[in-house]
Design a protein around this motif. Structure first.
Motif, PDB file in Angstrom:
ATOM      1  N   PRO A 180      46.453  28.896  10.542  1.00  0.00           N
ATOM      2  CA  PRO A 180      45.844  29.860  11.259  1.00  0.00           C
ATOM      3  C   PRO A 180      45.733  31.278  10.786  1.00  0.00           C
ATOM      4  O   PRO A 180      46.488  31.830  10.111  1.00  0.00           O
ATOM      5  N   GLY A 181      44.454  32.022  11.160  1.00  0.00           N
ATOM      6  CA  GLY A 181      44.342  33.167  10.714  1.00  0.00           C
ATOM      7  C   GLY A 181      43.701  33.336   9.344  1.00  0.00           C
ATOM      8  O   GLY A 181      43.162  32.552   8.778  1.00  0.00           O
ATOM      9  N   ALA A 182      43.679  34.678   8.746  1.00  0.00           N
ATOM     10  CA  ALA A 182      43.118  34.820   7.562  1.00  0.00           C
ATOM     11  C   ALA A 182      43.895  35.990   6.909  1.00  0.00           C
ATOM     12  O   ALA A 182      44.706  36.589   7.366  1.00  0.00           O
ATOM     13  N   VAL A 183      43.716  36.028   5.474  1.00  0.00           N
ATOM     14  CA  VAL A 183      44.235  37.067   4.751  1.00  0.00           C
ATOM     15  C   VAL A 183      43.843  38.063   5.179  1.00  0.00           C
ATOM     16  O   VAL A 183      42.657  38.762   5.529  1.00  0.00           O
ATOM     17  N   PRO A 184      44.935  39.424   5.339  1.00  0.00           N
ATOM     18  CA  PRO A 184      44.344  40.703   5.687  1.00  0.00           C
ATOM     19  C   PRO A 184      43.320  41.526   4.761  1.00  0.00           C
ATOM     20  O   PRO A 184      43.972  41.392   3.911  1.00  0.00           O
ATOM     21  N   GLN A 200      43.812  47.046   5.252  1.00  0.00           N
ATOM     22  CA  GLN A 200      44.298  47.091   6.282  1.00  0.00           C
ATOM     23  C   GLN A 200      45.817  46.229   6.187  1.00  0.00           C
ATOM     24  O   GLN A 200      46.449  45.654   7.232  1.00  0.00           O
ATOM     25  N   ARG A 201      46.414  46.433   5.190  1.00  0.00           N
ATOM     26  CA  ARG A 201      47.801  46.040   4.751  1.00  0.00           C
ATOM     27  C   ARG A 201      48.583  46.978   4.892  1.00  0.00           C
ATOM     28  O   ARG A 201      48.574  48.096   4.514  1.00  0.00           O
ATOM     29  N   GLY A 202      49.761  46.736   5.695  1.00  0.00           N
ATOM     30  CA  GLY A 202      50.776  47.741   6.002  1.00  0.00           C
ATOM     31  C   GLY A 202      51.945  47.508   4.804  1.00  0.00           C
ATOM     32  O   GLY A 202      51.503  47.033   3.929  1.00  0.00           O
ATOM     33  N   ASP A 242      51.411  38.026   9.914  1.00  0.00           N
ATOM     34  CA  ASP A 242      50.553  37.858  11.087  1.00  0.00           C
ATOM     35  C   ASP A 242      50.256  36.328  11.169  1.00  0.00           C
ATOM     36  O   ASP A 242      49.918  35.860  12.180  1.00  0.00           O
ATOM     37  N   ARG A 243      50.536  35.791   9.959  1.00  0.00           N
ATOM     38  CA  ARG A 243      50.185  34.271  10.042  1.00  0.00           C
ATOM     39  C   ARG A 243      51.407  33.253  10.301  1.00  0.00           C
ATOM     40  O   ARG A 243      51.489  32.143  10.050  1.00  0.00           O
ATOM     41  N   CYS A 244      52.449  34.119   9.971  1.00  0.00           N
ATOM     42  CA  CYS A 244      53.860  33.262   9.695  1.00  0.00           C
ATOM     43  C   CYS A 244      54.742  32.896  11.157  1.00  0.00           C
ATOM     44  O   CYS A 244      54.898  33.723  11.840  1.00  0.00           O
ATOM     45  N   THR A 245      54.956  31.752  11.091  1.00  0.00           N
ATOM     46  CA  THR A 245      56.000  31.318  12.350  1.00  0.00           C
ATOM     47  C   THR A 245      57.145  31.820  12.236  1.00  0.00           C
ATOM     48  O   THR A 245      57.984  31.896  13.343  1.00  0.00           O
ATOM     49  N   ARG A 246      57.749  32.184  11.065  1.00  0.00           N
ATOM     50  CA  ARG A 246      59.245  32.981  11.020  1.00  0.00           C
ATOM     51  C   ARG A 246      59.119  34.461  10.903  1.00  0.00           C
ATOM     52  O   ARG A 246      60.203  34.896  10.714  1.00  0.00           O
TER      53      ARG A 246
END
Ligand code: SF4
Length: 133
Positions: free
Chosen positions: A86-90, A94-96, A103-107
């Motif tokens: 899920p989601g997309a490459v930032p 917009q990269r911090g 943003d896409r990681c369950t961990r």
């Protein structure tokens, strides 16, 4: 598939006859597993994991690598939409300062949001850039 197999055979033949190395860039992990001795997984322009092919496919550590392997179609899978991450490459602007996969990681944890993970060696043949491999 037939042409793909022919191209892979040709690459193998060229590698053997010329003794050269091949840098092969692909999203097709099936092909990578057939062709590569060493694999470097990149996300958002950064190396997130590197290992011998045997080690990477048997023991993936980075959540993005694990996610990619989870998207591979398998015989016997139920019909329907193929699995995806899920989601997309930032976008580049917009990269911090934290992990670009957060943003896409369950961990993901607050540490992931704030600090870019450095690549650390897990063994002589495997390294990963993740706070929680
Ligand atoms: S550093 Fe954190 S957000 Fe990035 S891949 Fe590892 S666990 Fe996920």
């Amino acid at each position: 598939m037939t042409v793909q197999a022919q191209v892979l055979d040709l690459l193998e033949e060229l590698r053997e006859t010329t003794g050269t190395a091949i840098q092969f860039i692909s999203h097709n992990l099936g092909v990578v597993s057939q062709l590569a001795e060493n694999v470097v997984v990149m996300y958002a322009g950064r190396v997130v994991e590197r290992a011998t092919a045997e080690e990477l496919f048997a023991n993936p550590q980075h959540p993005y690598t694990i996610g990619l392997l989870g998207t591979l179609p398998r015989i016997g899978m139920p019909r329907g939409a193929l699995p995806s991450i899920p989601g997309a490459v930032p976008p580049l602007d917009q990269r911090g300062s934290g992990c670009p996969f957060a943003d896409r990681c369950t961990r993901a944890t607050p540490t992931c949001m704030a600090e870019m993970p450095e690549e650390v060696e897990l063994s002589a043949v495997h390294s990963v850039a993740c706070h929680h491999p």
